[in-house]
Design an enzyme around this catalytic site. Structure first.
Site, PDB file in Angstrom:
ATOM      1  CE1 TYR A   1      -3.326  -2.679   0.193  1.00 11.32           C
ATOM      2  CE2 TYR A   1      -3.848  -2.184   2.595  1.00 11.32           C
ATOM      3  CZ  TYR A   1      -4.006  -3.099   1.266  1.00 11.32           C
ATOM      4  OH  TYR A   1      -5.089  -3.686   1.334  1.00 11.32           O
TER       5      TYR A   1
ATOM      6  CB  SER B   1     -13.964  -4.264  -1.603  1.00 12.81           C
ATOM      7  OG  SER B   1     -14.487  -3.248  -2.318  1.00 12.81           O
TER       8      SER B   1
ATOM      9  CG  LEU C   1     -19.158   1.035   1.308  1.00 17.02           C
ATOM     10  CD1 LEU C   1     -18.659   2.459   1.611  1.00 17.02           C
ATOM     11  CD2 LEU C   1     -20.547   1.027   1.180  1.00 17.02           C
TER      12      LEU C   1
ATOM     13  CG  PHE D   1     -12.941  -0.114  -5.460  1.00 12.19           C
ATOM     14  CD1 PHE D   1     -12.491  -0.665  -4.321  1.00 12.19           C
ATOM     15  CD2 PHE D   1     -11.716   0.258  -6.457  1.00 12.19           C
ATOM     16  CE1 PHE D   1     -10.952  -1.546  -4.202  1.00 12.19           C
ATOM     17  CE2 PHE D   1     -10.503  -0.158  -6.166  1.00 12.19           C
ATOM     18  CZ  PHE D   1     -10.103  -1.094  -5.050  1.00 12.19           C
ATOM     19  N   GLY D   2     -16.710   2.203  -3.554  1.00 13.38           N
ATOM     20  CA  GLY D   2     -17.655   3.214  -3.590  1.00 13.38           C
ATOM     21  C   GLY D   2     -18.775   3.094  -4.138  1.00 13.38           C
TER      22      GLY D   2
ATOM     23  CG  LEU E   1     -22.359  -1.632  -3.175  1.00 13.24           C
ATOM     24  CD1 LEU E   1     -21.869  -2.558  -2.169  1.00 13.24           C
ATOM     25  CD2 LEU E   1     -23.816  -1.877  -3.735  1.00 13.24           C
ATOM     26  CB  THR E   2     -21.449   5.309  -1.661  1.00 16.62           C
ATOM     27  OG1 THR E   2     -20.795   5.629  -2.770  1.00 16.62           O
ATOM     28  CG2 THR E   2     -20.415   4.653  -0.814  1.00 16.62           C
TER      29      THR E   2
ATOM     30  CE  LYS F   1     -17.207   7.955  -4.431  1.00 11.75           C
ATOM     31  NZ  LYS F   1     -15.989   8.472  -3.393  1.00 11.75           N
TER      32      LYS F   1
END
Length: 348
Positions: A53, A235, A237, A239-240, A242-243, A245
């Site tokens: 990372y 994960s 969400l 990688f976002g 499921l938000t 956005k």
């Protein structure tokens, strides 16, 4: 915050784990320290990182995430307050900056990786040391079928366990786990540990979210239940996605817009987008944000030891942690299952 036991170990961790793979890419060192401070203030005691990372992986940033955690530990002196998990990278010729292009899961590489992580983290022990992905051929990171033609020379699981055993005996790591593993792999780790008297895996860190529930359909849930291996769900969400956005604004800032479009194509498959729209509508119809519902569902699953959340700002982090207090109604759970029946694992 509720704490749960990891496998058969003495590790008791918050059901919410702070994931850190944005530290050093999307988050500065100051951001990272603020997130760590806030997470602990909210009752989180479990921090997950990895030697490769931040994401996306690059030679000039590799190790920054561990360094940021290490500088926070040095500044705060709060090592005893956290359960610290990190991971060794499996073989990947596309990342030659990690101990050379032929790095693998043999004893020399494991020793070197642990030494480097300890130095960056400013600690003399790691609570949970994980194999980030296997040495052998296995469908992961968006591949969803096994291909025998992909077979390659691999470090035997027994050899990897033997190397980890030396470090457990030395006290530099306390417990071990795997990640991106299959049911067969988990069972082989258990088998080899029992046959050879080597450390037993406590956890498996695998993808798990509303669009990717393969853990339930691959008999992994039964194997982990019977062998007392805890799932660390990553994960949650997608990688976002499921938000919602990106559903609301296709150009919203996040990994799916700032990273190359081919970097993680599984999260932009048409059926993932269709499923996301249905999950978002269900959440909003019941007075929740899509992120709250997706996380509350994951937090509530009986086989999840901890859910790994990641955020790029404190507002997101607060929402993600707050969702741990939500209890989904039977109507919402029924709605989730109905959507899942129509869109079964499109993000797997």
């Amino acid at each position: 915050m509720e704490r749960r036991q990891l496998g058969q170990t003495d590790l008791m961790v918050s059901k919410v784990c702070l994931g850190t793979m944005t530290f050093g890419e999307q988050n500065t060192e100051a951001d990272a320290h603020a997130q760590l401070d806030y997470a602990l203030a909210r009752g989180i005691n479990f921090i997950d990182t990895a030697e490769m990372y931040p994401v996306m992986a690059r030679p000039d940033t590799q190790g920054s995430t561990e360094r940021f955690i290490g500088s926070w530990l040095k500044k705060t002196g709060r090592r005893a307050d956290i359960v610290l998990a990190t991971k060794i990278a499996g073989p990947n010729k596309m990342m030659p900056w990690i101990r050379g292009a032929n790095h693998n899961l043999d004893a020399a590489n494991i020793r070197a990786a642990v030494e480097d992580s300890l130095r960056r983290l400013n600690t003399d022990y790691i609570d949970l040391y994980q194999i980030h992905w296997p040495s052998r051929n296995l469908p992961i990171f968006g591949a969803n079928s096994f291909n025998p033609e992909g077979e390659r020379p691999a470090v035997p699981i027994a050899e990897t366990l033997g190397a980890l055993d030396e470090l457990v005996r030395a006290g530099t790591i306390r417990h071990i786990g795997v990640s991106n593993e299959s049911t067969w792999g988990v069972c082989q780790y258990i088998k080899q540990s029992e046959l050879l008297g080597l450390p037993r895996i406590a956890t498996v860190q695998n993808l798990y979210n509303l669009t990717a529930r393969h853990f339930e359909t691959s008999l992994m849930d039964e194997a982990c239940y019977r062998e007392r291996v805890s799932l660390l769900a990553y994960s949650p969400l997608a990688f976002g996605q499921l938000t919602a956005k990106y559903l609301d604004d296709p150009n919203a800032s996040g990994r799916l817009t700032i990273f190359p479009k081919n970097w993680s194509p599984r999260y932009v498959r048409p059926r993932v987008l269709e499923a996301t729209a249905e999950y978002a509508a269900l959440a909003r119809a019941h007075g929740m944000t899509p992120a709250q519902m997706a996380l509350a569902w994951c937090y509530s699953r009986w086989f999840v030891g901890a859910t790994i959340i990641g955020a790029t700002n404190l507002t997101q982090l607060k929402e993600n942690i707050d969702a741990a207090e939500l209890v989904l109604s039977e109507e919402v759970v029924k709605g989730i299952e109905e959507i899942h029946a129509r869109y079964t694992n499109p993000g797997q």
